[in-house]
Design an enzyme around this catalytic site. Structure first.
Site, PDB file in Angstrom:
ATOM      1  N   CYS A   2       0.829  -1.201   0.000  1.00  7.90           N
ATOM      2  CA  CYS A   2       0.000   0.000   0.000  1.00  7.90           C
ATOM      3  C   CYS A   2       0.866   1.255   0.000  1.00  7.90           C
ATOM      4  O   CYS A   2       1.872   1.316   0.707  1.00  7.90           O
ATOM      5  CB  CYS A   2      -0.879   0.026   1.238  1.00  7.90           C
ATOM      6  SG  CYS A   2      -1.972  -1.385   1.312  1.00  7.90           S
ATOM      7  N   ARG A  27       6.264  -0.290  -6.451  1.00  7.58           N
ATOM      8  CA  ARG A  27       5.993  -1.235  -5.375  1.00  7.58           C
ATOM      9  C   ARG A  27       4.845  -2.176  -5.725  1.00  7.58           C
ATOM     10  O   ARG A  27       4.660  -3.188  -5.074  1.00  7.58           O
ATOM     11  CB  ARG A  27       5.626  -0.487  -4.084  1.00  7.58           C
ATOM     12  CG  ARG A  27       6.787   0.280  -3.533  1.00  7.58           C
ATOM     13  CD  ARG A  27       6.401   1.068  -2.309  1.00  7.58           C
ATOM     14  NE  ARG A  27       7.448   2.002  -1.988  1.00  7.58           N
ATOM     15  CZ  ARG A  27       8.537   1.694  -1.298  1.00  7.58           C
ATOM     16  NH1 ARG A  27       8.693   0.478  -0.853  1.00  7.58           N
ATOM     17  NH2 ARG A  27       9.445   2.598  -1.064  1.00  7.58           N
ATOM     18  N   TRP A  74      -2.814  -3.125  -1.989  1.00  3.18           N
ATOM     19  CA  TRP A  74      -2.635  -4.550  -2.239  1.00  3.18           C
ATOM     20  C   TRP A  74      -3.683  -5.203  -1.372  1.00  3.18           C
ATOM     21  O   TRP A  74      -3.627  -5.099  -0.151  1.00  3.18           O
ATOM     22  CB  TRP A  74      -1.276  -5.028  -1.736  1.00  3.18           C
ATOM     23  CG  TRP A  74      -0.208  -5.192  -2.748  1.00  3.18           C
ATOM     24  CD1 TRP A  74       0.925  -4.436  -2.848  1.00  3.18           C
ATOM     25  CD2 TRP A  74      -0.109  -6.206  -3.750  1.00  3.18           C
ATOM     26  NE1 TRP A  74       1.697  -4.900  -3.872  1.00  3.18           N
ATOM     27  CE2 TRP A  74       1.088  -5.991  -4.441  1.00  3.18           C
ATOM     28  CE3 TRP A  74      -0.930  -7.265  -4.147  1.00  3.18           C
ATOM     29  CZ2 TRP A  74       1.498  -6.787  -5.497  1.00  3.18           C
ATOM     30  CZ3 TRP A  74      -0.523  -8.052  -5.201  1.00  3.18           C
ATOM     31  CH2 TRP A  74       0.681  -7.816  -5.865  1.00  3.18           C
ATOM     32  N   ASN A 100      -2.757   1.276   5.817  1.00  3.91           N
ATOM     33  CA  ASN A 100      -1.767   0.312   5.393  1.00  3.91           C
ATOM     34  C   ASN A 100      -1.578  -0.631   6.571  1.00  3.91           C
ATOM     35  O   ASN A 100      -1.199  -0.188   7.645  1.00  3.91           O
ATOM     36  CB  ASN A 100      -0.458   1.039   5.062  1.00  3.91           C
ATOM     37  CG  ASN A 100       0.618   0.092   4.588  1.00  3.91           C
ATOM     38  OD1 ASN A 100       0.356  -1.074   4.344  1.00  3.91           O
ATOM     39  ND2 ASN A 100       1.831   0.597   4.467  1.00  3.91           N
ATOM     40  N   GLY A 101      -1.882  -1.908   6.398  1.00  7.99           N
ATOM     41  CA  GLY A 101      -1.746  -2.863   7.504  1.00  7.99           C
ATOM     42  C   GLY A 101      -2.961  -3.754   7.593  1.00  7.99           C
ATOM     43  O   GLY A 101      -3.789  -3.794   6.686  1.00  7.99           O
ATOM     44  N   GLU A 486      20.763 -19.288   9.390  1.00  4.02           N
ATOM     45  CA  GLU A 486      20.542 -17.969   8.796  1.00  4.02           C
ATOM     46  C   GLU A 486      21.204 -16.869   9.641  1.00  4.02           C
ATOM     47  O   GLU A 486      21.810 -15.945   9.110  1.00  4.02           O
ATOM     48  CB  GLU A 486      19.028 -17.721   8.623  1.00  4.02           C
ATOM     49  CG  GLU A 486      18.618 -16.330   8.181  1.00  4.02           C
ATOM     50  CD  GLU A 486      19.227 -15.868   6.859  1.00  4.02           C
ATOM     51  OE1 GLU A 486      19.893 -16.654   6.174  1.00  4.02           O
ATOM     52  OE2 GLU A 486      19.065 -14.681   6.544  1.00  4.02           O
ATOM     53  N   LYS A 490      24.122 -14.362   8.294  1.00  6.89           N
ATOM     54  CA  LYS A 490      24.006 -12.892   8.344  1.00  6.89           C
ATOM     55  C   LYS A 490      25.255 -12.311   8.982  1.00  6.89           C
ATOM     56  O   LYS A 490      25.826 -11.337   8.492  1.00  6.89           O
ATOM     57  CB  LYS A 490      22.780 -12.437   9.152  1.00  6.89           C
ATOM     58  CG  LYS A 490      21.437 -12.595   8.511  1.00  6.89           C
ATOM     59  CD  LYS A 490      21.134 -11.618   7.388  1.00  6.89           C
ATOM     60  CE  LYS A 490      21.574 -12.135   6.064  1.00  6.89           C
ATOM     61  NZ  LYS A 490      20.721 -13.025   5.346  1.00  6.89           N
ATOM     62  N   GLU A 493      28.470 -12.750   6.661  1.00  6.23           N
ATOM     63  CA  GLU A 493      28.554 -12.030   5.384  1.00  6.23           C
ATOM     64  C   GLU A 493      28.720 -10.526   5.530  1.00  6.23           C
ATOM     65  O   GLU A 493      29.295  -9.888   4.677  1.00  6.23           O
ATOM     66  CB  GLU A 493      27.399 -12.393   4.444  1.00  6.23           C
ATOM     67  CG  GLU A 493      26.057 -11.846   4.801  1.00  6.23           C
ATOM     68  CD  GLU A 493      24.980 -12.254   3.789  1.00  6.23           C
ATOM     69  OE1 GLU A 493      25.267 -12.411   2.601  1.00  6.23           O
ATOM     70  OE2 GLU A 493      23.818 -12.396   4.212  1.00  6.23           O
ATOM     71  N   HIS A 509      28.404 -34.287  19.413  1.00  9.84           N
ATOM     72  CA  HIS A 509      29.114 -35.161  18.478  1.00  9.84           C
ATOM     73  C   HIS A 509      30.363 -34.487  17.915  1.00  9.84           C
ATOM     74  O   HIS A 509      30.874 -34.910  16.878  1.00  9.84           O
ATOM     75  CB  HIS A 509      28.161 -35.606  17.362  1.00  9.84           C
ATOM     76  CG  HIS A 509      26.962 -36.342  17.884  1.00  9.84           C
ATOM     77  ND1 HIS A 509      27.037 -37.608  18.392  1.00  9.84           N
ATOM     78  CD2 HIS A 509      25.675 -35.945  18.045  1.00  9.84           C
ATOM     79  CE1 HIS A 509      25.837 -37.991  18.825  1.00  9.84           C
ATOM     80  NE2 HIS A 509      24.995 -36.984  18.622  1.00  9.84           N
ATOM     81  N   LYS A 608      24.635  -9.043  -5.152  1.00 14.23           N
ATOM     82  CA  LYS A 608      23.226  -9.249  -4.801  1.00 14.23           C
ATOM     83  C   LYS A 608      22.646 -10.421  -5.565  1.00 14.23           C
ATOM     84  O   LYS A 608      21.865 -11.191  -5.029  1.00 14.23           O
ATOM     85  CB  LYS A 608      22.432  -7.960  -5.088  1.00 14.23           C
ATOM     86  CG  LYS A 608      20.975  -8.023  -4.662  1.00 14.23           C
ATOM     87  CD  LYS A 608      20.827  -8.157  -3.157  1.00 14.23           C
ATOM     88  CE  LYS A 608      19.414  -8.405  -2.707  1.00 14.23           C
ATOM     89  NZ  LYS A 608      19.342  -9.022  -1.373  1.00 14.23           N
TER      90      LYS A 608
END
Ligand code: AGP
Length: 613
Positions: A2, A27, A74, A100-101, A486, A490, A493, A509, A608
């Protein structure tokens, strides 16, 4: 995704609003609308489809006046048609709202309002806002107080803008929960409101950003900000450079930080058009998943690289648990060399932000060659991965600029949860009650993420303590095990600190030998079905002198007594918990990297989109 633009001043609002909305066109949206106060009347024009359709409509049936507010939508609740498009008028036709939401408690509010005799004109959650405002206005109070009472009654992460023909001297706006931004642009005898800075850049560079749980009353010459509880706030003005890249970053220092915060909005948009909250149903039309196909599928291979592959690992838990279809996750660079067993009863599901990653495309090709059904979850619209798929789910998060992927990690988690429910529904492996409960849980997502983001300053303090570490172990179990991978990715990188993600149960182990006073151990221990197991893991790490940083659910006293530092997260349904637990890890990596003075948006050696093997 939105978009919102508002204007108050001596000029005609409509062209300013339409131009502003144009700046947000990239968007994406499915309908658009504008409302202005003309004399003492509120006039509204809205239509489904592109902004050009709204522009045509306004040309045929012009409206003029100010203040005004416009919106691109949206759909989250109700189909993308003119009736459901914003702005929404109240019954008196004197007040109008855009949002928006997601209003999480809209069904309760709608029932209460319907019982009072309100007749709803749309299927949207947003319409409840304007009726609530009118409900309070009818008690004799003014727009500002009626809006405040309404904002305090809405649950969720929302941005709301209101105008009233009875008080044409003001626009009232609020950021309820940690929703996507509200920027107020200040001009000479005129002011602007927008969801994103580029929408108002043609007019001013002097802006104020609303914080969570703040509301603003904007007149031609003044901007008054208060908390939703009524405490005065001294506005802090920022000067935005005219450079479009800087403008895109808005109030944030880096794209990565902006994109981490954008997750509230990105996840709201991810649900848009897909979730029918009233009937507890999921719609993923682009996937072209029929009942026949759903019943035919014997196995799903999820293939992807890096962060996208870790999203796929969470997806494996979700699809197997909810739809009872076997899933294997194969790193895309290995897929074609592993001679996978594929046929027309297998699905190859590729996950990719860019949709152009060479290894992922090659895995899809391998699937095609062997006759599998090819699906993708992709962010970049029109990318190769999307084009070569038999069916796809678009992430709907908007462009991701920072090399470190953040919002393109959480969106596919929601996408796979929705896919699992849809598959289960079509295969008949989920009863109606379970399905409705799972679908209802989705509306909690934006607010849970928003509440987690509000704790950024606490994460920053822990980042200060950890900024000079040289190694870190990330441990998780069950559905939160991929979050350990993950989180570690992060950190490595963007901060160049060696970090390893590990399934916590594997520690004994081998890797436990690494733990001593110089090895911080980050343990993902939210209240999920693996919570107790993680507690004993924390005890084992502590027993070896390790410094434990835990991600824990609010109020978990057991962990409070054990861990050295805690990244608190709000309680969430366990299947959706990875969406919440990953947020502090994104923020931790971001703050450690910035404290080390590194270029977080373009870390060394990385691109990217990796278009070579
Ligand atoms: C994540 O932060 C990365 N930079 C990287 O692992 C990325 O997720 C991977 O290269 C896959 O990219 P894609 O989603 O565009 O296919």
């Amino acid at each position: 995704m939105c978009g919102i633009v508002g204007y108050i001043g001596a000029r005609d609002a409509t062209p300013i609003i339409l131009n502003g909305l144009k700046r947000l066109e990239y968007r994406g949206y499915d309908s658009a609308g504008v409302a202005v106060i003309n004399g003492d009347q509120l006039e509204v024009r809205k239509d489904a489809g592109k902004l050009s359709q709204l522009i045509d409509l306004v040309e045929k049936s012009p409206i003029a006046g100010a203040p005004g507010v416009g919106h691109t939508r949206w759909a989250t609740h109700g189909a993308p048609n003119a009736r459901n498009a914003h702005p929404h008028l109240g019954q008196t036709k004197r007040v109008v709202v855009v949002q928006n939401g997601i209003v999480e408690n809209f069904l309760e509010l709608k029932d209460e309002l319907t019982a009072e005799g309100v007749e709803f004109q749309s299927e949207t959650d947003t319409e409840t806002i304007v009726h609530l405002v009118e409900h309070y206005l009818a008690t004799g109070i003014g727009l500002v107080e009626a809006a405040r009472k309404t904002f305090n009654q809405i649950r969720g992460a929302n941005v709301v803008v209101l105008i009233s023909a009875d008080e044409p001297d003001k626009i009232v706006t609020a950021r309820i929960g940690n929703a996507g931004g509200v920027v107020i642009g200040m001009g000479e005898g005129e002011n602007f409101i927008a969801s994103d800075t580029p929408a108002i850049m043609d007019h001013t560079r002097n802006v104020i950003f609303l914080e969570s749980r703040q509301m603003a009353v904007v007149t031609r010459d003044t901007v008054t900000i208060e908390t939703l509880d009524g405490a005065k706030v001294k506005p802090q003005a920022h000067n935005i450079s005219w450079d479009p890249v800087a403008a895109e970053k808005g109030e944030y220092r880096h794209f990565m930080q902006k994109e981490i915060h954008e997750q509230v909005r990105a996840l709201t948009d991810t649900l848009a058009g897909r979730v029918d909250f009233a009937n507890g149903k999921i719609r993923l039309p682009d996937l072209k998943l029929t009942e026949e196909l759903a019943k035919k599928i014997e196995k799903i291979y999820i293939t992807a690289c890096g962060t996208a592959a870790y999203a796929g690992m969470v997806g494996k838990y979700l699809i197997e648990k909810i739809a009872r279809v076997p899933v294997e996750v194969v790193i895309a660079s290995e897929f074609r060399y592993s001679d996978p067993i594929l046929n027309d009863k297998t699905v190859v599901l590729a996950i990719s932000q860019s949709g152009e990653t060479a290894d992922t495309l090659a895995a899809m090709e391998e699937g095609r060659r062997k006759g599998a059904v090819i699906w993708s979850i992709v962010n970049a619209i029109g990318s190769q991965a999307m084009r070569v798929s038999d069916g796809f789910i678009s992430m709907q998060t908007g462009p991701e600029i920072g090399v470190a992927s953040t919002k393109a990690f959480t969106a596919p988690l929601v996408d796979q949860y929705m896919l699992a429910i849809l598959l289960a529904d079509l295969r008949g492996t989920l009863n109606e009650k379970q399905r409705k409960e799972m679908v209802a849980d989705l509306r909690l997502v934006p607010d849970l993420v928003g509440r987690t983001l509000e704790r950024e300053s606490e994460v920053e303090k822990i980042a200060q303590t950890l900024k000079d570490i040289r190694h870190c172990l990330y441990l998780g179990r069950g559905i939160n095990m991929p979050i350990a991978y993950e989180g570690a990715l992060k950190l490595k990188e963007i901060s160049y600190i060696h970090a390893e993600g590990y399934p916590a149960g594997e520690m004994k182990h081998g890797p436990i030998a690494l733990i001593d006073e110089s090895m911080p151990v980050l343990c993902l221990a939210p209240k999920d079905p693996w919570h107790e197991k993680m507690i004993s893991q924390i005890q084992q790490a502590k027993a070896r002198g390790g410094m434990v940083v835990a991600v824990a659910t609010d109020g978990d006293e057991l962990i409070q007594g054990m861990a050295d530092h805690i990244l608190w997260v709000p309680e969430s349904p366990w299947m959706l918990s990875p969406i919440v637990t990953v947020i502090p890890l994104q923020l931790l990596a971001y703050h450690i990297a910035t404290l080390r003075g590194l270029d977080v948006d373009q870390p060394r050696n990385l691109a990217k989109s990796v278009t070579v093997e």
